[in-house]
Write a protein that holds these residues in place. Structure first.
Motif, PDB file in Angstrom:
ATOM      1  N   LEU A   1      -0.738   7.353   5.620  1.00  0.00           N
ATOM      2  CA  LEU A   1       0.005   6.742   6.732  1.00  0.00           C
ATOM      3  C   LEU A   1      -0.956   6.112   7.744  1.00  0.00           C
ATOM      4  O   LEU A   1      -0.684   5.052   8.300  1.00  0.00           O
ATOM      5  N   VAL A   2      -2.089   6.757   7.953  1.00  0.00           N
ATOM      6  CA  VAL A   2      -3.074   6.163   8.872  1.00  0.00           C
ATOM      7  C   VAL A   2      -3.554   4.833   8.309  1.00  0.00           C
ATOM      8  O   VAL A   2      -3.636   3.826   9.022  1.00  0.00           O
ATOM      9  N   VAL A   3      -3.832   4.817   6.997  1.00  0.00           N
ATOM     10  CA  VAL A   3      -4.290   3.570   6.365  1.00  0.00           C
ATOM     11  C   VAL A   3      -3.238   2.489   6.502  1.00  0.00           C
ATOM     12  O   VAL A   3      -3.526   1.344   6.883  1.00  0.00           O
ATOM     13  N   SER A   4      -1.983   2.857   6.233  1.00  0.00           N
ATOM     14  CA  SER A   4      -0.939   1.834   6.286  1.00  0.00           C
ATOM     15  C   SER A   4      -0.741   1.350   7.723  1.00  0.00           C
ATOM     16  O   SER A   4      -0.449   0.173   7.953  1.00  0.00           O
TER      17      SER A   4
ATOM     18  N   MET B   1       9.478  10.041   1.173  1.00  0.00           N
ATOM     19  CA  MET B   1       9.334   9.643   2.570  1.00  0.00           C
ATOM     20  C   MET B   1       8.562   8.336   2.680  1.00  0.00           C
ATOM     21  O   MET B   1       8.928   7.447   3.438  1.00  0.00           O
ATOM     22  N   LEU B   2       7.488   8.231   1.901  1.00  0.00           N
ATOM     23  CA  LEU B   2       6.703   6.999   1.965  1.00  0.00           C
ATOM     24  C   LEU B   2       7.536   5.805   1.503  1.00  0.00           C
ATOM     25  O   LEU B   2       7.504   4.736   2.111  1.00  0.00           O
ATOM     26  N   PHE B   3       8.307   6.017   0.418  1.00  0.00           N
ATOM     27  CA  PHE B   3       9.155   4.916  -0.054  1.00  0.00           C
ATOM     28  C   PHE B   3      10.155   4.515   1.025  1.00  0.00           C
ATOM     29  O   PHE B   3      10.399   3.332   1.265  1.00  0.00           O
TER      30      PHE B   3
ATOM     31  N   ILE C   1       5.900   2.133  15.221  1.00  0.00           N
ATOM     32  CA  ILE C   1       6.656   3.286  15.724  1.00  0.00           C
ATOM     33  C   ILE C   1       7.218   4.080  14.551  1.00  0.00           C
ATOM     34  O   ILE C   1       7.168   5.317  14.520  1.00  0.00           O
ATOM     35  N   ILE C   2       7.723   3.359  13.546  1.00  0.00           N
ATOM     36  CA  ILE C   2       8.306   4.036  12.381  1.00  0.00           C
ATOM     37  C   ILE C   2       7.244   4.858  11.658  1.00  0.00           C
ATOM     38  O   ILE C   2       7.448   6.029  11.313  1.00  0.00           O
ATOM     39  N   GLN C   3       6.078   4.240  11.449  1.00  0.00           N
ATOM     40  CA  GLN C   3       5.025   4.960  10.723  1.00  0.00           C
ATOM     41  C   GLN C   3       4.479   6.123  11.540  1.00  0.00           C
ATOM     42  O   GLN C   3       4.116   7.165  10.995  1.00  0.00           O
ATOM     43  N   LEU C   4       4.430   5.929  12.858  1.00  0.00           N
ATOM     44  CA  LEU C   4       3.986   7.024  13.719  1.00  0.00           C
ATOM     45  C   LEU C   4       4.953   8.198  13.595  1.00  0.00           C
ATOM     46  O   LEU C   4       4.541   9.364  13.457  1.00  0.00           O
ATOM     47  N   ALA C   5       6.257   7.869  13.603  1.00  0.00           N
ATOM     48  CA  ALA C   5       7.258   8.921  13.464  1.00  0.00           C
ATOM     49  C   ALA C   5       7.070   9.618  12.126  1.00  0.00           C
ATOM     50  O   ALA C   5       7.085  10.853  12.036  1.00  0.00           O
ATOM     51  N   ALA C   6       6.849   8.828  11.057  1.00  0.00           N
ATOM     52  CA  ALA C   6       6.658   9.408   9.728  1.00  0.00           C
ATOM     53  C   ALA C   6       5.434  10.312   9.728  1.00  0.00           C
ATOM     54  O   ALA C   6       5.439  11.403   9.149  1.00  0.00           O
ATOM     55  N   PHE C   7       4.397   9.850  10.431  1.00  0.00           N
ATOM     56  CA  PHE C   7       3.158  10.639  10.520  1.00  0.00           C
ATOM     57  C   PHE C   7       3.456  12.010  11.126  1.00  0.00           C
ATOM     58  O   PHE C   7       3.048  13.044  10.588  1.00  0.00           O
ATOM     59  N   PHE C   8       4.204  12.010  12.203  1.00  0.00           N
ATOM     60  CA  PHE C   8       4.492  13.292  12.853  1.00  0.00           C
ATOM     61  C   PHE C   8       5.405  14.156  11.983  1.00  0.00           C
ATOM     62  O   PHE C   8       5.233  15.372  11.918  1.00  0.00           O
TER      63      PHE C   8
ATOM     64  N   ALA D   1       0.830  -1.199   0.000  1.00  0.00           N
ATOM     65  CA  ALA D   1       0.000   0.000   0.000  1.00  0.00           C
ATOM     66  C   ALA D   1       0.865   1.250   0.000  1.00  0.00           C
ATOM     67  O   ALA D   1       0.624   2.188  -0.784  1.00  0.00           O
ATOM     68  N   LEU D   2       1.897   1.266   0.838  1.00  0.00           N
ATOM     69  CA  LEU D   2       2.747   2.451   0.935  1.00  0.00           C
ATOM     70  C   LEU D   2       3.432   2.737  -0.390  1.00  0.00           C
ATOM     71  O   LEU D   2       3.567   3.893  -0.802  1.00  0.00           O
ATOM     72  N   SER D   3       3.879   1.663  -1.085  1.00  0.00           N
ATOM     73  CA  SER D   3       4.529   1.872  -2.382  1.00  0.00           C
ATOM     74  C   SER D   3       3.541   2.493  -3.357  1.00  0.00           C
ATOM     75  O   SER D   3       3.867   3.448  -4.078  1.00  0.00           O
ATOM     76  N   LEU D   4       2.316   1.938  -3.373  1.00  0.00           N
ATOM     77  CA  LEU D   4       1.301   2.502  -4.272  1.00  0.00           C
ATOM     78  C   LEU D   4       0.981   3.946  -3.895  1.00  0.00           C
ATOM     79  O   LEU D   4       0.872   4.816  -4.768  1.00  0.00           O
ATOM     80  N   PHE D   5       0.868   4.197  -2.605  1.00  0.00           N
ATOM     81  CA  PHE D   5       0.577   5.547  -2.144  1.00  0.00           C
ATOM     82  C   PHE D   5       1.670   6.500  -2.597  1.00  0.00           C
ATOM     83  O   PHE D   5       1.394   7.630  -3.035  1.00  0.00           O
TER      84      PHE D   5
END
Lengths: 465, 626
Positions: free
Chosen positions: A34-37, A99-101, A68-75, A6-10
């Motif tokens: 990021l919430v979806v992922s 960033m998503l990649f 934790i990684i995705q949360l950090a990315a979210f912030f 999903a993240l790659s597609l996003f």
């Protein structure tokens, strides 16, 4: 697992969205992605499964690290302020996509069950970071940092790859589980010597990424040169992912070779603590201080790798989370203050730019101070419990002297973290009310509140980890 | 159960309301808000008392401390002893709150005063309700804090602040002993729970250090109950408003030490040498207090030394294992000493804050209620039958008579002194001619009803309080002894006493003779003590309280001051600063040096990395490769 697809597609769709939508929208969409992922990541909870030809394993630990990684990315995305209004020189859609990649790379690094996946994940993450470091194209420092990072990063990638090759040569396998079986069933005497070299080189390769001394030289220069928002990204996501990979290798398949790596790891951890903390004392720049702070936090984490207690995994997760929450706040406030001061003073990232912040911006001052307190490990903040869990794990393993050194060094840490608080509250200075976007403000308070809640009630997440 | 929780909760609420709303609340409302909680708590306690079935009840409120094997719950224990204490605290407490509404009426800190009083009641209730030594200790510390706050209530005056600090510090010394005792209990028993500890002891399990534990606990009691050598704070504590002296420094807090020893009687019974020590300390304190009381001219100081002395009697009783007798005396003493203090307060109030009995006299006609109630209190404390003090004191003396004859003789002497100095104070205050100024004479008045009603109620109890434990020879059935029996060891069989034996006769003589002498000397001869300069010889030594404060000052306070000056000016400056600043400077210098390694040159960085990797490989693998 579906999260990485999903993240790659996003990420790809992000590139296209950039044609049609304003920056603000792209930022919000990226947050939504990021919430979806994260939701997709959670859906794998309690299903220990292998994917992609048995090369990718989801366990609860790997899910926690991914979250934790995705949360950090979210912030980080929330703090990105959509990269201003400069249409000519900034390209938010691309930045968000990269960033998503790189988050995909980071997730690969925490969930690998195959050496090549580890390598690919590391490279996805690293190459993305080289690009982002140099994204401030017209800034000489940014370019210099990117080149430095790239040179030294590719150099150590060579070591890592060489290490993987040697281990493959000794075990005839890239699969983590196979390597583990072979290493535990074979007597160390009958293994070829180059296996040990391979193991050490892999460890060194990852230690470079977490900026452990003496492989830390890139950190201050790169952190300082990179745009602050990407420094935030680096100091949280790259660190967490590399550390998760290191921890899983060292406590997992290399666990039986304890005697080979334990002394170098101790030595490196102590050296990192000393270099990180002592160097930070003299820094005038908050950004550089945070760079050394990130080095010293790597020291604490490396210390605990070898403790091999049942609770170690959860301690490391807890530490990563508390470090992430505090660090993003520190960088976020730094972004605001340096942006405000850039037109007024010569060095907007110095401690002196923070002087008198509390007067007209009490909220920012409070958030910044709490994040400093948490990084220093003062009770009632998450950072205290992070340190506490790590020290107690290590101590119960009877590792005494490194822990004593770590405690002494965290006392040194108080000096430079409190320098920030002193500047904010006790020094006189003229800072007007800084305009903070709503999203930015919400993210700031969310992290600060998280730091406090985790500090008062650590079992809230400790029981999940 | 839920009602029970209200007992400590109500005073806490009263404290919160008065504490937060002060000074916005008007005085009348603040007084009512302060007085209602102890009153309701008293009613609930009374109901508890009437419905009590003799079963000890434990109420677990929360897990409080849980560390490894140690678990200390926040729990209350309801049994015969705690119910009696509840009645005394809330009952006397209510009366004194009521009294304070009149006494403090002109004080600016009215609301603050009531909030402190309520806080005190709260902590005192926690102290007696606690089901383990740790909860007791919270109350113990809490009442110490309130005592400090209330002694120094008029802190505009420096000497009052000093008195408060003195009380606090002396109590802390005792508390340290108490704390060590608790730690030892945890070490030996793994718990501080009363029931577990006492049942372990009763089962006959061998446990070490019992004597040491009992001794440490007694040190705590020495501080709180003002025994030698930690008694000098109590007379100074009279700096506080008079209701405080009555409530805290006569009726309740200072008896906490006795309560605690009775509570831990199983421990003390196992260490006879400590009990012996307790008895002799009590005796010495009783005599010393009584002797100093002989020549004091401050009405509250006399009562304070009298309290010290009476507390000594209680400990003497404990030393002779006469727990019921001591507790009986705690109760009767609460009545008559509170009465005497409140009476003294009434006098001081009327005399516009004059406390010197040499300037009083002839108040009989002006303040009839105060006069009459004070007389009843004086008779009660002197041990004249059939007033309350006679029965309780006589029971202690009877126990001593069978326990240790020498102690008994000295205790009789103390009793004679008590009777003398109490009648002295009484006569100098109320009989003869008025010796004060014109202005005071003009202002003299009987106190308002809110002050006289507590006096009357307390007087009734001072007269009839003996009924609680009326002995067989006087036609009673020893109610208190039966009530407390479940939690006390088997009493020693004393046998029937005759009214005409030495055992009965001597205390009576000791009560009557000095009283008659005092009446003759001060009442008929109208002698008045001279001013301070005229006292000579041994009398001066006693008047100056045997110079104990001066001795303490010289032996403890001065050397500590000198030492602290030395530390502040020499050690702190030369050693601490040097080390601390030295460490700081070293780190900074090191930082400056290490910083130089960060050259910014990539070639150099990579070279260092390769060097490090090579070093790691060589050092780690030299044994395997070479």
């Amino acid at each position: 697992m579906t999260a990485i697809i999903a993240l790659s597609l996003f990420g790809i769709s992000n590139l296209f969205l950039g044609f049609w939508f304003p920056r603000k929208t792209i930022q919000l969409v990226t947050l939504l992605f990021l919430v979806v992922s994260m939701a997709l990541t959670v859906s794998d909870w309690n299903h220990e499964l292998l994917w992609f030809g048995n090369m990718f394993r989801t366990t609860n630990t790997s899910i926690n690290f991914s979250l934790i990684i995705q949360l950090a990315a979210f912030f980080v995305v929330a703090f990105s302020k959509a990269f201003g209004q400069d249409d000519e020189h900034t390209h938010p859609a691309e930045y968000y996509a990269i960033m998503l990649f790189s988050v995909v790379g980071a997730i690969l690094m925490v969930s690998f069950d195959h050496m090549i996946v580890l390598f690919v994940g590391l490279e996805i993450l690293s190459v993305a970071m080289y690009v982002l470091t140099g994204s401030d194209k017209r800034n000489l420092r940014s370019n210099e940092a990117a080149i430095k990072y790239f040179l030294m990063g590719s150099f150590t990638t060579g070591f890592l790859l060489f290490g993987i090759t040697l281990v493959y040569g000794a075990t005839r396998s890239f699969y983590i589980s196979n390597i583990g079986t072979i290493l535990t069933t074979t007597a160390p005497e009958s293994m070829p010597s180059f296996l040990f070299i391979g193991v050490l080189l892999i460890i060194v390769g990852l230690l470079f990424k977490v900026s452990a001394a003496p492989f830390h030289f890139w950190t201050p220069d790169v952190y300082e040169g990179a745009p602050t928002i990407f420094t935030m990204f680096m100091s949280t996501i790259v660190k967490t992912a590399s550390f998760a990979a290191l921890f899983q290798l060292v406590s997992g398949i290399f666990g039986s070779l304890y005697t080979v790596w334990v002394l170098p790891v101790y030595f490196i951890s102590m050296l990192t603590l000393v270099v990180g903390n002592i160097s930070a004392v003299y820094q005038q720049s908050v950004k550089r201080m945070l760079a050394f702070s990130s080095i010293s936090h790597a020291g604490y984490l490396i210390l605990t790798v070898s403790s091999k207690q049942i609770s170690t995994t959860s301690s490391i997760l807890y530490y990563s989370l508390s470090y992430t929450l505090a660090t993003v706040v520190a960088f976020a406030v730094l972004i605001l203050v340096s942006e405000y001061q850039s037109a007024r003073v010569e060095k907007p990232e110095n401690f002196s730019s923070f002087e008198g912040l509390a007067k007209n911006n009490p909220g920012l001052a409070l958030c910044f101070s709490i994040s400093m307190l948490s990084l220093a490990g003062i009770p009632l903040t998450a950072g205290f419990w992070g340190k506490f869990f790590i020290f107690s794990d290590t101590f119960s393993r009877n590792i005494i002297y490194p822990v004593i050194l770590a405690i002494l060094m965290s006392a040194v840490g108080i000096y430079y973290y409190f320098k920030g608080i002193i500047a904010v509250y006790l020094k006189a200075g003229e800072i007007e009310k800084i305009e903070v976007p709503t999203l930015f403000k919400m993210a700031l308070w969310a992290c600060t509140l998280g730091t406090i809640i985790l500090g008062i009630y650590p079992s809230l997440v400790k029981s999940v980890f | 159960m839920s009602l029970l929780l209200l007992i400590p909760l109500l005073p806490l609420i009263g404290f919160a309301i008065n504490g937060l709303a002060y000074p916005k609340l008007s005085k009348s409302i603040a007084g009512i808000v302060g007085t209602i909680p102890p009153l309701v708590a008293f009613v609930i306690s009374l109901q508890l008392f009437l419905n009590f079935d003799g079963q000890t009840q434990i109420i677990q409120l929360a897990d409080w401390i849980k560390v490894a094997d140690l678990s200390i719950p926040f729990a209350f224990q309801i049994d015969a002893l705690s119910i009696m204490m509840l009645l005394v605290i809330t009952g006397v407490g209510t009366l004194i709150h009521l009294y304070s509404m009149g006494y403090m009426a002109h004080d600016a800190g009215f609301g603050k005063f009531f909030s402190f009083l309520n806080l005190f009641i709260f902590f005192m209730l926690i102290l007696v309700l606690g089901a383990n030594f740790t909860v007791l200790f919270i109350g113990w510390e809490g009442v110490g804090l309130c005592s400090y706050l209330l002694i120094g209530f008029w802190n505009q005056k420096n000497s009052y602040g000093d008195a408060a600090r003195k009380a606090f510090i002396m109590n802390r010394i005792g508390d340290l002993g108490f704390l060590v005792g608790i730690f030892l209990l945890i070490q030996e028993f793994g718990t501080t729970d009363y029931q577990t500890i006492f049942s372990t002891i009763k089962d006959g399990t061998e446990v070490g250090n019992i004597g040491l534990i009992a001794f440490c606990l007694f040190i705590g009691a020495m501080g709180k109950s003002a025994q030698i050598p930690l008694f000098t704070w109590l007379p100074d504590a009279m700096a506080g408003p008079t209701p405080v002296s009555a409530l805290i420094h006569a009726a309740t807090m200072v008896t906490a030490g006795i309560y605690m020893v009775i509570r831990a009687n199983a421990l003390f019974e196992l260490s006879p040498e400590v009990l012996h020590f307790v008895g002799w300390i009590g005796l010495a304190t009783a005599l010393l207090g009584a002797a100093i009381g002989l020549f004091q001219n401050d009405i509250k100081k006399v009562l304070a030394y009298s309290t010290v002395s009476q507390l000594g009697y209680m400990f003497m009783g404990l030393g002779a294992s006469a727990y019921t007798a001591s507790f009986f005396h705690v109760m009767t003493h609460a009545f008559f000493k509170a009465l005497l203090f409140l009476g003294a307060g009434s006098v001081i109030h009327a005399m516009s804050d004059e406390q010197d009995i040499r300037k009083m006299g002839g108040l009989k006609s002006k303040m009839p209620i105060t006069y009459l109630t004070f007389l009843l209190g004086t008779i009660a404390i002197s041990g004249i039958p059939p007033f309350a003090g006679f029965f309780s004191k006589d029971e202690i003396l009877a126990a001593l008579y069978h326990h240790d004859f020498a102690m008994w003789c000295l205790a009789i002497l103390g009793s004679a002194l008590t009777s003398f100095y109490m009648f002295r104070v009484f006569i100098l205050t109320f009989w003869g001619d008025f010796r004060g100024t014109e202005k005071q004479a003009h202002h003299l008045h009987e106190s308002p009803w809110s002050m006289t009603i507590p006096l009357i109620i307390l007087a009734v109890f001072s007269v009839g309080g003996g009924l609680i434990n009326l002995p067989h020879f006087a036609g009673g059935n020893e109610f208190l002894a039966h009530w407390l029996a479940p939690i006390l060891p088997e009493p020693h069989e004393v046998g029937e006493v005759s009214f005409f034996s030495l055992e009965m006769g001597a205390p009576l003589v000791a009560a009557f003779l000095p009283a008659i002498f005092a009446i003759y000397y001060f009442g008929i001869q109208k002698a008045v003590p001279g001013n301070d300069e005229s006292v000579q010889g041994i009398q001066k030594v006693i008047y100056r309280k045997f110079y104990i404060d001066e001795i303490y000052d010289f032996v403890f306070v001065r050397p500590i001051q000198v030492l602290s000056t030395f530390f502040a000016q020499v050690i702190d400056f030369l050693v601490i600063d040097l080390i601390v600043e030295g460490v700081g400077k070293t780190v900074k210098t090191a930082s400056d040096e290490i910083r130089k390694a960060q050259t910014g040159n990539v070639g150099y960085y990579i070279f260092m990395m390769v060097l490090s990797i090579a070093l790691i490989l060589v050092l780690t693998l030299r044994s395997r490769i070479l």
